[in-house]
Design a protein around this motif. Structure first.
Motif, mmCIF file in Angstrom:
data_model
loop_
_atom_site.group_PDB
_atom_site.id
_atom_site.type_symbol
_atom_site.label_atom_id
_atom_site.label_comp_id
_atom_site.label_asym_id
_atom_site.label_seq_id
_atom_site.Cartn_x
_atom_site.Cartn_y
_atom_site.Cartn_z
ATOM 1 N N GLY A 34 -5.240 -1.925 14.969
ATOM 2 C CA GLY A 34 -6.628 -0.919 14.156
ATOM 3 C C GLY A 34 -6.417 -0.063 13.489
ATOM 4 N N MET A 35 -5.460 -0.647 12.632
ATOM 5 C CA MET A 35 -4.755 0.377 11.639
ATOM 6 C C MET A 35 -5.712 -0.149 10.008
ATOM 7 N N GLN A 36 -6.068 1.121 9.160
ATOM 8 C CA GLN A 36 -6.392 0.840 8.089
ATOM 9 C C GLN A 36 -5.062 0.485 7.121
ATOM 10 N N SER A 37 -5.505 -0.239 5.303
ATOM 11 C CA SER A 37 -4.229 -0.493 4.857
ATOM 12 C C SER A 37 -4.425 -0.154 3.434
ATOM 13 N N ALA A 38 -4.004 0.253 2.138
ATOM 14 C CA ALA A 38 -3.771 -0.303 1.142
ATOM 15 C C ALA A 38 -2.827 -1.318 0.021
ATOM 16 N N VAL A 42 2.108 -2.303 -9.154
ATOM 17 C CA VAL A 42 2.410 -2.282 -10.351
ATOM 18 C C VAL A 42 1.427 -2.814 -11.290
ATOM 19 N N VAL A 43 1.022 -2.137 -11.949
ATOM 20 C CA VAL A 43 0.470 -3.500 -12.773
ATOM 21 C C VAL A 43 0.439 -3.571 -14.361
ATOM 22 N N HIS A 44 1.455 -2.164 -14.925
ATOM 23 C CA HIS A 44 1.875 -2.062 -16.133
ATOM 24 C C HIS A 44 2.920 -0.993 -16.428
ATOM 25 N N VAL A 45 3.517 -1.491 -17.080
ATOM 26 C CA VAL A 45 4.807 -0.059 -17.427
ATOM 27 C C VAL A 45 4.901 -0.346 -18.649
ATOM 28 N N GLU A 46 5.072 0.668 -19.407
ATOM 29 C CA GLU A 46 5.403 1.086 -20.827
ATOM 30 C C GLU A 46 6.607 1.715 -21.026
ATOM 31 N N GLY A 47 7.671 1.016 -21.302
ATOM 32 C CA GLY A 47 9.381 1.007 -21.039
ATOM 33 C C GLY A 47 9.789 0.753 -19.843
ATOM 34 N N SER A 48 10.860 1.629 -19.839
ATOM 35 C CA SER A 48 11.798 0.909 -18.366
ATOM 36 C C SER A 48 11.708 2.005 -17.277
ATOM 37 N N SER A 49 11.625 0.307 -15.748
ATOM 38 C CA SER A 49 11.158 1.127 -14.367
ATOM 39 C C SER A 49 12.219 0.577 -13.888
ATOM 40 N N TYR A 50 12.556 1.061 -12.654
ATOM 41 C CA TYR A 50 13.054 0.123 -11.622
ATOM 42 C C TYR A 50 12.959 -1.044 -11.189
ATOM 43 N N ARG A 51 11.002 -1.206 -10.416
ATOM 44 C CA ARG A 51 10.519 -2.246 -10.135
ATOM 45 C C ARG A 51 9.640 -2.918 -11.580
ATOM 46 N N ARG A 52 9.061 -4.920 -12.005
ATOM 47 C CA ARG A 52 8.403 -4.386 -13.057
ATOM 48 C C ARG A 52 6.809 -4.803 -12.072
ATOM 49 N N ALA A 53 6.221 -5.000 -13.460
ATOM 50 C CA ALA A 53 4.466 -5.272 -13.039
ATOM 51 C C ALA A 53 4.709 -6.515 -12.135
ATOM 52 N N GLY A 54 3.594 -6.330 -11.702
ATOM 53 C CA GLY A 54 3.697 -7.300 -9.887
ATOM 54 C C GLY A 54 4.174 -6.954 -8.406
ATOM 55 N N ALA A 55 4.977 -5.581 -8.673
ATOM 56 C CA ALA A 55 5.592 -5.605 -7.452
ATOM 57 C C ALA A 55 5.022 -4.499 -6.425
ATOM 58 N N ARG A 56 4.804 -5.030 -5.319
ATOM 59 C CA ARG A 56 4.019 -4.803 -4.718
ATOM 60 C C ARG A 56 4.676 -4.038 -3.189
ATOM 61 N N MET A 57 3.429 -2.697 -2.793
ATOM 62 C CA MET A 57 3.509 -2.257 -1.415
ATOM 63 C C MET A 57 2.235 -2.436 -0.533
ATOM 64 N N LEU A 58 2.785 -2.770 0.330
ATOM 65 C CA LEU A 58 1.180 -1.814 1.613
ATOM 66 C C LEU A 58 1.383 -1.191 2.286
ATOM 67 N N ILE A 59 0.927 -0.016 2.733
ATOM 68 C CA ILE A 59 0.905 1.513 3.015
ATOM 69 C C ILE A 59 -0.348 1.677 3.587
ATOM 70 N N THR A 60 -0.407 1.595 5.124
ATOM 71 C CA THR A 60 -1.121 1.479 6.447
ATOM 72 C C THR A 60 -1.208 3.143 6.842
ATOM 73 N N ASP A 61 -2.633 3.128 6.755
ATOM 74 C CA ASP A 61 -3.011 5.026 6.921
ATOM 75 C C ASP A 61 -1.796 5.228 8.257
ATOM 76 N N ASP A 62 -0.837 4.441 9.043
ATOM 77 C CA ASP A 62 0.569 5.737 9.972
ATOM 78 C C ASP A 62 0.860 6.087 8.760
ATOM 79 N N GLY A 63 1.323 5.391 8.234
ATOM 80 C CA GLY A 63 2.234 5.939 6.976
ATOM 81 C C GLY A 63 3.299 4.905 6.394
#
Length: 402
Positions: A34-38, A42-63
């Protein structure tokens, strides 16, 4: 040093399939609770980052967090933004500028030198454009698809359409685009991504200005390990961490058992001339020959060479492989230079491997480099900033927006 390098390799590869599998499972668990989620992407990277575009994470409302969008520095702030997106029930675009000292003051320093754009979408199970539905469809088959995500890169306060459509290999499209978007142009570019095999990020100018992350999703690597000796065990473990689909083949029934290979999806006891009939091969299938049985490896290589596989690794000395190839040619097998180019022996990158675990690491790294069309050199010699997608601009001749 090797562990850090392997960790980076894992993060680069695993989001293709393993991360999506984990996100779908976490979403289902959240729905049942019964939890909500989002979904943060990562849709765009300019320069360098640890994860590239396409990296994803699911976040629930309880953290609860599943997946990753950084090395751990962005996740806390993304949780706060996700709760806001869930409350508003509207996607939002968040930008982290790691070249800006102010970000470091707020605890968002990534140790990188780039700008990361992250789209956060509240997930509503009843909406047809729910990204989870697209993930399920992709995961149900071993076929590449293109996922199209739309956002307003130049105006974060504007409406952010989010994940809009999925195109399969036969050109069929599921989903819909919002008004004011030149759908036919985007779908033409999506078909081009399927053909060329590279994701792109493009900004389109028509009645409105919007950016599309046109993302190629590839099936998991199918690793066929021919040989069930002790040195094959660490190879399956590393491949399992990456989320690869693993098959182990050997003629010795007492070696090919689940207790020895718990990470393997399929175990096959077979003679070499009967093994291929039990396999489904595609362009994401790779082989490693490591039976230590000369005749077994020779017969397997004889069958594999005509298949135009991307990677065939052969464990053992180079002179052993040369001898096998010469014998196959003497037996009348026509071996082309292109076929030989896909045979890697001795298998693995030169990283000074000695034991079975280190050899497994070098083989996994070589397979990854071959599939991603990289040369396997040290990143310290790379001259361009790490960014998977180049932002391209497309302007319609009917546009009134300069």
């Amino acid at each position: 040093m090797a562990n850090k390098w392997l960790q980076k390799l894992i993060f680069e590869e695993r989001y293709f399939v393993k991360e999506l599998e984990d996100i779908v499972q976490a979403f289902d668990a959240a729905q049942n609770a019964g939890m909500q989620s989002a979904l943060a992407t990562v849709v765009h990277v300019e320069g360098s980052s640890y994860r590239r575009a396409g990296a994803r994470m699911l976040i629930t409302d309880d953290g609860q967090l599943t997946g990753a969008i950084s090395g751990g520095c962005l996740e806390g702030d993304a949780l706060r933004k996700a709760r806001l997106a869930i409350a508003r029930q509207a996607p939002m675009l968040v930008t982290y500028d790691t070249t800006d000292d102010d970000d470091a003051k707020f605890g968002v320093g990534l140790g990188c030198n780039g700008i990361i754009h992250i789209l956060i979408e509240p997930l509503n199970v009843v909406l047809p454009n729910n990204p989870i539905n697209y993930f399920r469809r992709f995961l149900s088959e071993r076929k590449p698809v293109v996922l199209i995500t739309v956002f307003a890169l130049n105006d974060k306060q504007a409406a952010q359409p989010g994940t809009c459509a999925l195109m399969t290999g036969d050109g069929k499209v599921t989903g819909a685009f919002p008004d004011g978007i030149i759908e036919d142009v985007i779908l033409t570019d999506a078909a081009d991504v399927l053909k060329k095999g590279d994701s792109v990020t493009k900004t389109y100018i028509y009645a409105n200005r919007f950016t599309c992350f046109i993302e190629l999703l590839q099936p998991a690597v199918s690793l066929i390990i021919v040989g069930a000796g002790n040195d094959a065990i660490p190879l399956t473990k590393l491949a399992g961490v990456l989320g690869w689909q693993i098959t182990v083949i050997d003629g010795r029934a007492n070696y090919v058992v689940a207790d020895r290979f718990p990470m393997a999806h399929t175990l096959i006891v077979s003679r070499p001339d009967q093994a291929l009939a039990q396999l489904h091969l595609d362009n994401r299938t790779v082989f490693v020959l490591m039976t230590h049985n000369y005749n077994y490896d020779r017969e397997m290589l004889k069958q594999l060479l005509p298949l135009q596989l991307s990677y065939i690794g052969a464990l053992g000395p180079k002179k052993r492989l040369i001898r096998i190839i010469e014998e196959l040619q003497e037996d009348g097998l026509d071996i082309t230079p292109h076929q030989l180019n896909n045979v890697y022996g001795p298998a693995g990158l030169d990283i000074g491997s000695e034991n079975a675990e280190e050899i497994a690491l070098s083989i996994i790294a070589e397979i990854q480099a071959v599939l991603m069309r990289r040369n396997g050199s040290s990143l310290r010699y790379k001259t361009s900033a790490h960014s998977t997608q180049n932002l391209q601009m497309v302007q319609s001749p009917l546009s009134t927006d300069a």
